[in-house]
Each structure stands twice: as C-alpha cells, then as structure tokens.
Design an enzyme around this catalytic site. Structure first.
Site, mmCIF file in Angstrom:
data_model
loop_
_atom_site.group_PDB
_atom_site.id
_atom_site.type_symbol
_atom_site.label_atom_id
_atom_site.label_comp_id
_atom_site.label_asym_id
_atom_site.label_seq_id
_atom_site.Cartn_x
_atom_site.Cartn_y
_atom_site.Cartn_z
ATOM 1 N N TRP A 7 0.937 -1.009 0.205
ATOM 2 C CA TRP A 7 -0.401 -0.162 -0.573
ATOM 3 C C TRP A 7 0.986 1.761 -0.300
ATOM 4 O O TRP A 7 1.955 1.388 1.125
ATOM 5 C CB TRP A 7 -1.179 0.208 0.845
ATOM 6 C CG TRP A 7 -1.912 -1.182 1.104
ATOM 7 C CD1 TRP A 7 -1.711 -1.826 2.400
ATOM 8 C CD2 TRP A 7 -3.063 -0.660 0.581
ATOM 9 N NE1 TRP A 7 -3.404 -2.503 1.587
ATOM 10 C CE2 TRP A 7 -4.139 -1.625 0.715
ATOM 11 C CE3 TRP A 7 -3.925 0.133 -0.426
ATOM 12 C CZ2 TRP A 7 -5.336 -2.018 0.325
ATOM 13 C CZ3 TRP A 7 -5.002 0.097 -0.652
ATOM 14 C CH2 TRP A 7 -6.012 -1.043 -0.368
ATOM 15 N N ASP A 8 0.563 2.049 -0.263
ATOM 16 C CA ASP A 8 1.416 3.711 -0.458
ATOM 17 C C ASP A 8 0.193 4.510 0.248
ATOM 18 O O ASP A 8 -1.327 3.586 0.592
ATOM 19 C CB ASP A 8 1.368 4.232 -2.039
ATOM 20 C CG ASP A 8 1.169 5.886 -2.065
ATOM 21 O OD1 ASP A 8 2.141 5.682 -1.642
ATOM 22 O OD2 ASP A 8 0.637 6.388 -1.912
ATOM 23 N N VAL A 9 0.873 5.086 0.945
ATOM 24 C CA VAL A 9 0.271 5.936 1.871
ATOM 25 C C VAL A 9 -1.150 7.078 1.420
ATOM 26 O O VAL A 9 -1.557 7.382 1.693
ATOM 27 C CB VAL A 9 1.030 6.108 3.915
ATOM 28 C CG1 VAL A 9 0.199 7.136 4.399
ATOM 29 C CG2 VAL A 9 1.826 4.786 4.376
ATOM 30 N N THR A 12 -3.154 7.547 -0.832
ATOM 31 C CA THR A 12 -4.494 6.372 -1.306
ATOM 32 C C THR A 12 -4.885 5.591 -0.012
ATOM 33 O O THR A 12 -6.017 6.173 -0.332
ATOM 34 C CB THR A 12 -3.050 5.688 -2.092
ATOM 35 O OG1 THR A 12 -2.554 5.664 -2.631
ATOM 36 C CG2 THR A 12 -3.568 3.998 -2.264
#
Length: 231
Positions: A7-9, A12
């Site tokens: 996961w990108d933070v 996103t």
C-alpha cells in the site's frame, strides 16, 4: 492467487492534500509569516511536485527536496528563505496531525487483514509517516512498513523493492500487488519490480500509455472483489 498487497499511503490510504494544506496553514501562523492564500498553496504544490519528480528520477537528494522546495517557495513569495529548514522540520511533524481516510481505508485494510498480508511502501519521511500510521491506526494493521528514507532508496527504484522483497513473506511476483495513486512512483515502481500494479485514480486522470497499470480503480473498495476472485 494474491498473497501480498503493498500500500502507498499519501494520496491512497490517506488524503495527503487535506493534511498538507492544514499543516502549511497552521505553520504560517506559527512562524508569523502571514497567511498562505489558495494561490500561494497551489504554487507551493507545483514546486513540491517538481522536486519529488526529480527525486524519483534520482536527479536530486532527499535533503534537497525537503529544504529546496520551501527555499524556492519562500523566495518567490518574498518570505525569508532562511526559514526553510526549520519550517520543513516542523512541517514533517505537522503532516501527521490531520488524519483523513480515503474511501474508509481503515475498515478496508482491517477487513483484508484476514485474507492477505499487507505492507506500507512509502516515499514519505520517517517522522511524518510514523506519526500518520500511529495516529490513524493503520500501522497496527499492517504486517510491515517500508519507508524510503529508512531503506535508503526511493520508489520507483528496483533497489527499494528488492529491500521490501527481502523482508516480506515468501511470494511469487504475480502474487504481489502494489496499490497507489502515483503513476511515476507506485506504478512505474511495480512495473520495474515485475509485480502486479493497481493504479488508484479517483480523480479520473487520463490514462498514460507510457506507464500501463495492470488494473485501475476509482474507489479503494473495488479491491475487495478482486481479492475474492483471486482467492
């Protein structure tokens, strides 16, 4: 079968723009440098984007990005550019003060925890990202967190992803997917690493054929049926 989600933070799982704007407005008051208008904020974002794009290409150092963007911005706005270093230091902490989830991402990650391993992969600074992940509760849900500043390499470099692969559960490349909003960082990085790519595109930006994501979604919850199908 999908075993791992990276996961990108910023942009996103969390709404970076909300946190960014709140931090800058608050710090302008704290540093007694006036009011940051919407026009000024938009100009800062342009300068910031220019610097991060150069970092992704390996043209400038991380330190140059963090300080240089504020030096340039302050100079254009007639603000003492010598404040840039202290402003940036305060900014890194202030970014974590405002938590805004995208598409109820906390509940999504919590639900997926029973189905796949999940890791954070981010180009943000350690100070900012650790605070965001702690206050949002997302950090506790993850199986691991990889911050470029600590790894010593940035997305989209293969060096960054190789460091991640060394630490996560054993999985084939086609069992790993990165989900992020940045074509140049997340999707290009995933392509470089040979893993599945999912472009989070809530603003419905035109597709860039030069960086072809395998999947594109406009709402993070579109991931749920995809995971169910692959399992």
């Amino acid at each position: 079968m999908l075993k791992v989600i990276l996961w990108d933070v910023d942009g996103t799982l969390l709404d970076f723009e909300v946190a960014e704007e709140a931090a800058i407005h608050n710090l302008f008051r704290q540093f007694n440098i006036g009011t940051c208008t919407n026009e000024m904020l938009e100009r800062y974002k342009e300068i910031n984007r220019f610097y991060w794009e150069r970092l992704e290409k390996g043209v400038v150092s991380r330190e140059k990005v963090l300080i240089g963007r504020f030096q340039d911005f302050f100079q254009e706005m007639g603000i003492d550019r010598s404040l840039a270093e202290d402003f940036n230091k305060a900014y890194q902490s202030a970014l974590g003060d405002t938590i805004a989830f995208r598409d109820n991402s906390y509940e999504l990650v919590k639900q997926l925890k029973r189905q796949v391993k999940q890791y954070v992969v981010t180009n943000g600074t350690g100070v900012a990202q650790e605070k965001k992940l702690r206050l949002s509760g997302l950090g506790q849900l993850m199986d691991g967190v990889f911050i470029s500043e600590e790894i010593g390499a940035e997305k989209p470099s293969l060096k960054f992803f190789n460091k991640v692969f060394e630490s996560i559960i054993p999985a084939e490349k086609d069992e790993i997917m990165i989900i992020g909003d940045s074509l140049t960082s997340d999707i290009r990085g995933g392509l470089n690493a040979g893993i599945r790519t999912c472009w989070y595109n809530p603003k419905k930006v035109a597709v860039n054929k030069a960086i072809p994501a395998e999947y594109m979604i406009e709402d993070l919850n579109e991931i749920l049926p995809m995971v169910a199908e692959w399992r």
